[in-house]
Scaffold this active site. Structure first.
Site, PDB file in Angstrom:
ATOM      1  N   ASP A 102      44.531  48.716  42.999  1.00  7.98           N
ATOM      2  CA  ASP A 102      44.170  47.501  43.742  1.00  7.98           C
ATOM      3  C   ASP A 102      42.736  47.073  43.411  1.00  7.98           C
ATOM      4  O   ASP A 102      41.917  47.898  42.996  1.00  7.98           O
ATOM      5  CB  ASP A 102      44.227  47.741  45.259  1.00  7.98           C
TER       6      ASP A 102
HETATM    7  N1  URA Z   1      48.068  53.031  46.282  1.00  7.15           N
HETATM    8  C1  URA Z   1      47.436  51.966  46.817  1.00  7.15           C
HETATM    9  O1  URA Z   1      47.679  51.608  47.956  1.00  7.15           O
HETATM   10  N2  URA Z   1      46.529  51.325  46.068  1.00  7.15           N
HETATM   11  C2  URA Z   1      46.206  51.684  44.826  1.00  7.15           C
HETATM   12  O2  URA Z   1      45.353  51.055  44.199  1.00  7.15           O
HETATM   13  C3  URA Z   1      46.868  52.791  44.270  1.00  7.15           C
HETATM   14  C4  URA Z   1      47.798  53.441  45.025  1.00  7.15           C
END
Ligand code: URA
Length: 241
Positions: A102
Site C-alpha cells: 500500500d
Molecule cells: N497487507 C496490507 O494490508 N497492506 C500491504 O501493503 C501489504 C499487506
C-alpha cells in the site's frame, strides 16, 4: 562474445570443455561448423547450434530489493501522478514490482524483469512467506491473536492459518508480527479491521526470506547469488534456470 563463453553461459559445459566440443566439430554458427577455438560471435544475431540444437543465449535477469518508503505507489504508473517505486530505482532496464505494498506501507519490496519467477512467487500454490509488523491503535487481546491465527472471514472467504506474535506495546498499541502465506489485497489491514483494530503503521519485514536490513527507506540493492538461488528454490526451480 567468444563462442566458448557463450556456450558456457548457456549451460552447455565449462568454457574449457566447450573448447573441446568446438574442436570436435559439434558446434555450428549460422549453419557452418566452427572447429577452431577463439571465434567471436554476435550473441544477438548469430545462430549457434550444438549437436544440431539451437543454443539460446542466457538472459541475465535483474533482482532488486527496495526498502519501500511511505508515500510511494507500487504500480508502474499512477493516475494521480504520485511518485512510484520505479522512480526510486534509476536503472535503464525495465523492471516491475513482485506484488504490491500500500501507499503507506513500508519495507521489503522485490522487483525484477524475470516474469516467470515473479509469477511463481505470487502464486498461492507456493505459499511464499511474507512477514509484517503492524502497529495497532490499541492493545491486542489474546483471543483475537487466536482468531487471526485460525483465520478470519474476509470478503466471504476465511484467511489461511497464520502465525501472530505480539512483540511489545508502543504508544498504547500492540506491535504485532504476522506471518502470511497468502497475499490478498490489503490483507493485513483488513484482517485487523475485521476484529476492530486499526493499523497505525505497517512494515513488511521479509518476503520469501529476503530482508532489507541495512537499507534506509528509499534505498535498494541487487540481490546476491545466494538470495536469488533461495527464491528459485522456494518456488520449485532446480538448477535448470
Ligand atoms: N497487507 C496490507 O494490508 N497492506 C500491504 O501493503 C501489504 C499487506
Amino acid at each position: 562474445m567468444r563462442l566458448n563463453k557463450f556456450l558456457a553461459h548457456a549451460g552447455i559445459a565449462s568454457r574449457r570443455k566447450c573448447d573441446d566440443l568446438i574442436r570436435a566439430g559439434l558446434v555450428k554458427v549460422n549453419g557452418k561448423v566452427v572447429d577452431q577455438v577463439g571465434v567471436v560471435i554476435d550473441e544477438q544475431k548469430d545462430k549457434v547450434t550444438f549437436k544440431g540444437k539451437l543454443v539460446k543465449p542466457k538472459r541475465k535477469f535483474i533482482y532488486i530489493v527496495l526498502n519501500k518508503p511511505k508515500g510511494v505507489v507500487t504500480t508502474a504508473s499512477d493516475q494521480f501522478n504520485r511518485k512510484t517505486v520505479l522512480d526510486l530505482i534509476a536503472i535503464p532496464e525495465r523492471i516491475y514490482p513482485i506484488g504490491r505494498l500500500d501507499y503507506n506501507t513500508t519495507g521489503v519490496l522485490l522487483l525484477t524483469d524475470d516474469g516467470d519467477l515473479a509469477h511463481r512467487l505470487l502464486h498461492p500454490n507456493y505459499k511464499v512467506v511474507k512477514v509484517y509488523r503492524a502497529l495497532l491503535n490499541r492493545v491486542i487481546r489474546p483471543i483475537d491473536i487466536h482468531r487471526l491465527q485460525n483465520g478470519v472471514e474476509l470478503d466471504g472467504a476465511k484467511t489461511q492459518p497464520c502465525k501472530v506474535t505480539e512483540l511489545r506495546i508502543v504508544d498504547n498499541g500492540s506491535l504485532v508480527e504476522i506471518e502470511l502465506t497468502e497475499g490478498r489485497n490489503r490483507q493485513v489491514r483488513k484482517m485487523f479491521e475485521a476484529l476492530h483494530y486499526k493499523v497505525r503503521e505497517l512494515e513488511r519485514i521479509s518476503f520469501a526470506g529476503i530482508k532489507a536490513s541495512g537499507l534506509a527507506p528509499g534505498e535498494w540493492r541487487y540481490l546476491n547469488k545466494s538470495e536469488v538461488a533461495l527464491l528459485k528454490e522456494k518456488v520449485g526451480y532446480g538448477s535448470e534456470r
